[in-house]
Design an enzyme around this catalytic site. Structure first.
Site, PDB file in Angstrom:
ATOM      1  N   HIS A 122       0.815  -1.228   0.000  1.00 26.38           N
ATOM      2  CA  HIS A 122       0.000   0.000   0.000  1.00 26.38           C
ATOM      3  C   HIS A 122       0.850   1.281   0.000  1.00 26.38           C
ATOM      4  CE1 HIS A 122       0.380   0.396   4.368  1.00 26.38           C
ATOM      5  NE2 HIS A 122      -0.483  -0.546   4.645  1.00 26.38           N
ATOM      6  N   HIS A 139      -4.762  -8.585  15.077  1.00 22.68           N
ATOM      7  CA  HIS A 139      -4.844  -7.359  14.274  1.00 22.68           C
ATOM      8  C   HIS A 139      -5.667  -7.666  13.026  1.00 22.68           C
ATOM      9  CE1 HIS A 139      -3.741  -3.772  12.216  1.00 22.68           C
ATOM     10  NE2 HIS A 139      -2.586  -4.141  11.704  1.00 22.68           N
ATOM     11  N   GLU A 179      -6.028  -5.981  10.161  1.00 19.85           N
ATOM     12  CA  GLU A 179      -5.637  -5.483   8.830  1.00 19.85           C
ATOM     13  C   GLU A 179      -5.506  -6.680   7.878  1.00 19.85           C
ATOM     14  OE1 GLU A 179      -2.335  -2.731   8.786  1.00 19.85           O
ATOM     15  OE2 GLU A 179      -2.839  -2.092   6.740  1.00 19.85           O
ATOM     16  N   ASP A 238      -3.529  -7.842   5.717  1.00 18.51           N
ATOM     17  CA  ASP A 238      -2.309  -8.642   5.516  1.00 18.51           C
ATOM     18  C   ASP A 238      -2.215  -9.774   6.535  1.00 18.51           C
ATOM     19  OD1 ASP A 238      -1.961  -6.416   7.237  1.00 18.51           O
ATOM     20  OD2 ASP A 238       0.215  -6.573   7.133  1.00 18.51           O
ATOM     21  N   HIS A 261      -1.053  -0.454  15.311  1.00 14.34           N
ATOM     22  CA  HIS A 261      -1.367   0.840  14.775  1.00 14.34           C
ATOM     23  C   HIS A 261      -2.813   0.987  14.348  1.00 14.34           C
ATOM     24  CE1 HIS A 261      -1.165  -0.221  10.317  1.00 14.34           C
ATOM     25  NE2 HIS A 261      -0.901  -1.352  10.949  1.00 14.34           N
ATOM     26  N   ASP A 300       2.341  -6.185  14.491  1.00 17.42           N
ATOM     27  CA  ASP A 300       3.183  -5.361  13.609  1.00 17.42           C
ATOM     28  C   ASP A 300       4.396  -4.755  14.338  1.00 17.42           C
ATOM     29  OD1 ASP A 300       1.677  -5.739  11.329  1.00 17.42           O
ATOM     30  OD2 ASP A 300       0.553  -3.874  11.528  1.00 17.42           O
ATOM     31  N   TYR A 309      10.276   0.354   8.640  1.00 16.66           N
ATOM     32  CA  TYR A 309       8.929  -0.062   9.049  1.00 16.66           C
ATOM     33  C   TYR A 309       8.355   0.926  10.068  1.00 16.66           C
ATOM     34  CZ  TYR A 309       5.018  -3.076  10.016  1.00 16.66           C
ATOM     35  OH  TYR A 309       3.737  -3.561  10.134  1.00 16.66           O
ATOM     36  N   HIS A 316       5.709  -9.584  11.008  1.00 13.81           N
ATOM     37  CA  HIS A 316       6.475  -9.414   9.772  1.00 13.81           C
ATOM     38  C   HIS A 316       7.964  -9.566  10.075  1.00 13.81           C
ATOM     39  CE1 HIS A 316       3.052  -7.735   7.567  1.00 13.81           C
ATOM     40  NE2 HIS A 316       2.853  -6.863   8.546  1.00 13.81           N
TER      41      HIS A 316
HETATM   42 FE1  FEO Z   1      -1.000  -3.440  10.228  1.00 15.66          FE
HETATM   43 FE2  FEO Z   1       0.886  -5.933   9.119  1.00 15.66          FE
HETATM   44  O1  FEO Z   1      -0.663  -4.971   9.313  1.00 15.66           O
END
Ligand code: FEO
Length: 402
Positions: free
Chosen positions: A23, A77, A79, A81, A144, A163, A191, A222
């Site tokens: 993104h 989380h 999100e 991903d 976040h 994250d 990051y 990640h």
């Molecule tokens: Fe905030 Fe890795 O997603």
């Protein structure tokens, strides 16, 4: 493919070698979506992966256990991903309950058909026993997203940090001591700069919470897992949370016929003083990801654009929009740029700097068409001012910390 973290705890995620744009966050080293499987009297999956890779995750689970034996799927989380693979995971694991906060479930419901999912709602401080292992849930709102959460396993001294402490770094290695530390730290900084900068206060509060935990390993969603350099990444987060200013000057610009480029090079010449790191970046020859990373720890920043149609160059506008959202605090700087018959770029940049509450060191430097030797001398002098200010800001931040 799986990797053992601790007895009966495995990484079962996916390495996304080829992603280059997350993104708008440019990821030259790719990314990973980390999922973990804890096998005990009960079995729990910690987080899922992006939707296209759900079957890869399921294959990794299948290599360790039967689908029927997975009791819980923790969603730290929402999100996509990490949650994109949940619909496929939840339909494939027949007995699994989704473990998440009420807030997280509401976000998931807005993204997926969750009507057939079994759920187990938790809140900050709750625990869930798997047998020898306990999952303890720590809400980390706005780190976040509003629903973000850590999961801590005290028996393994293991923190699943979602994250936080992550990096976009695809590698066949899984641990921080298996790769070059400077590369992991560089990716961790990129990051932080591009995802977490707006939430410095939340990060600082979370670091205080983390201090109360006995941690031997941090497993983010990640990149590499921290087991040998936990102090290094915690210290770095402490610095980044306050945008700790280094004696560093950044000059960023866009230009049409190199008049603003000449000004930028004169400014960086002036800023290149002993004890100061001076960096010059052309906005369209760099990336917003790189620029945001350099801004994070720069004490002083000059931003320039030539005038175009009564305003700034389009990518200068994109940069300022991006920076304003990230809200890096405590910077000093000024605007500059050349113009012909129209005006507006340096003035508009100046206003953005003020809107971001940066310390604006001087009026914008404006040059009609091509800078002459006097104009360039003025730019060099302004660069010297940036360097002086960078040292001052750095020294005052150090004395505050002392
Ligand atoms: Fe905030 Fe890795 O997603």
């Amino acid at each position: 493919m799986e990797t053992l973290l601790k007895e009966n705890i495995n990484w079962v995620g996916f390495i996304d070698w080829n992603i280059r744009d997350f993104h708008s966050y440019i990821t030259p080293r790719g990314a990973t979506y980390n999922s973990y499987l804890i096998q005990d009297e009960k079995t729990a999956l910690i987080d899922a992966v992006k939707a296209p890779f759900a079957d890869n995750l399921l294959r990794n689970i299948k290599g360790l256990t039967e689908f029927e034996k997975v009791d819980f799927v923790v969603c730290n989380h929402a999100e996509p991903d990490h949650s994109g693979g949940l619909p496929r995971v939840m339909e494939t694991l027949p007995n699994a309950k989704l473990v998440c906060t009420e807030k997280c479930l509401k976000v998931l419901e807005r993204q997926y058909d969750t009507s057939g999912w079994l759920t187990h709602i938790v809140k900050d401080g709750d625990s869930l026993s798997l047998g020898k292992h306990t999952l303890t849930f720590i809400e980390t709102p706005l780190l976040h997203w509003p629903e973000s959460m850590f999961t801590y396993v005290p028996e393994a001294k293991l923190l699943f940090s979602m994250d936080a402490f992550g990096q976009h770094y695809a590698t066949s290695n899984r641990f921080d001591d298996e790769v070059d530390l400077s590369t992991v730290m560089e990716e961790a900084k990129i990051y932080y700069a591009n995802i977490l900068t707006p939430f410095g206060r939340r990060v600082a509060a979370t670091l205080e919470k983390a201090k109360t935990l006995d941690i031997e390993m941090i497993a983010p969603s990640h990149g590499l897992i921290w087991r040998s350099h936990i102090g290094t990444i915690l210290d770095a987060y402490h610095d980044w949370a306050t945008c700790k200013p280094e004696p560093k000057v950044l000059v960023i610009y866009d230009t049409q016929w190199d008049s603003t480029g000449l000004m930028a090079r004169a400014i960086i010449d002036g800023a290149s003083q002993p004890g100061v790191e001076a960096i010059l970046l052309h906005i369209r020859q760099s990336s917003l990801t790189r620029i945001a990373t350099e801004v994070l720890d720069s004490a002083a920043v000059a931003i320039g654009s030539s005038n175009l149609n009564q305003g700034m160059m389009p990518m200068a506008g994109a940069l300022l929009t991006y920076l304003k959202g990230l809200n890096p605090v405590g910077k000093a700087g000024f605007a500059f740029g050349s113009y012909g018959w129209g005006k507006g770029a340096p003035e508009a940049i100046d206003q953005w700097l003020r809107d971001m509450k940066w310390d604006v060191l001087r009026d914008p430097i404006k040059v009609k068409f091509r800078p002459n030797p006097e104009d360039l001398a003025m730019c060099r002098e302004a660069g010297e001012l940036l360097a002086k200010k960078a040292i001052e800001i750095h020294e005052s931040s150090v004395s505050r910390i002392d």
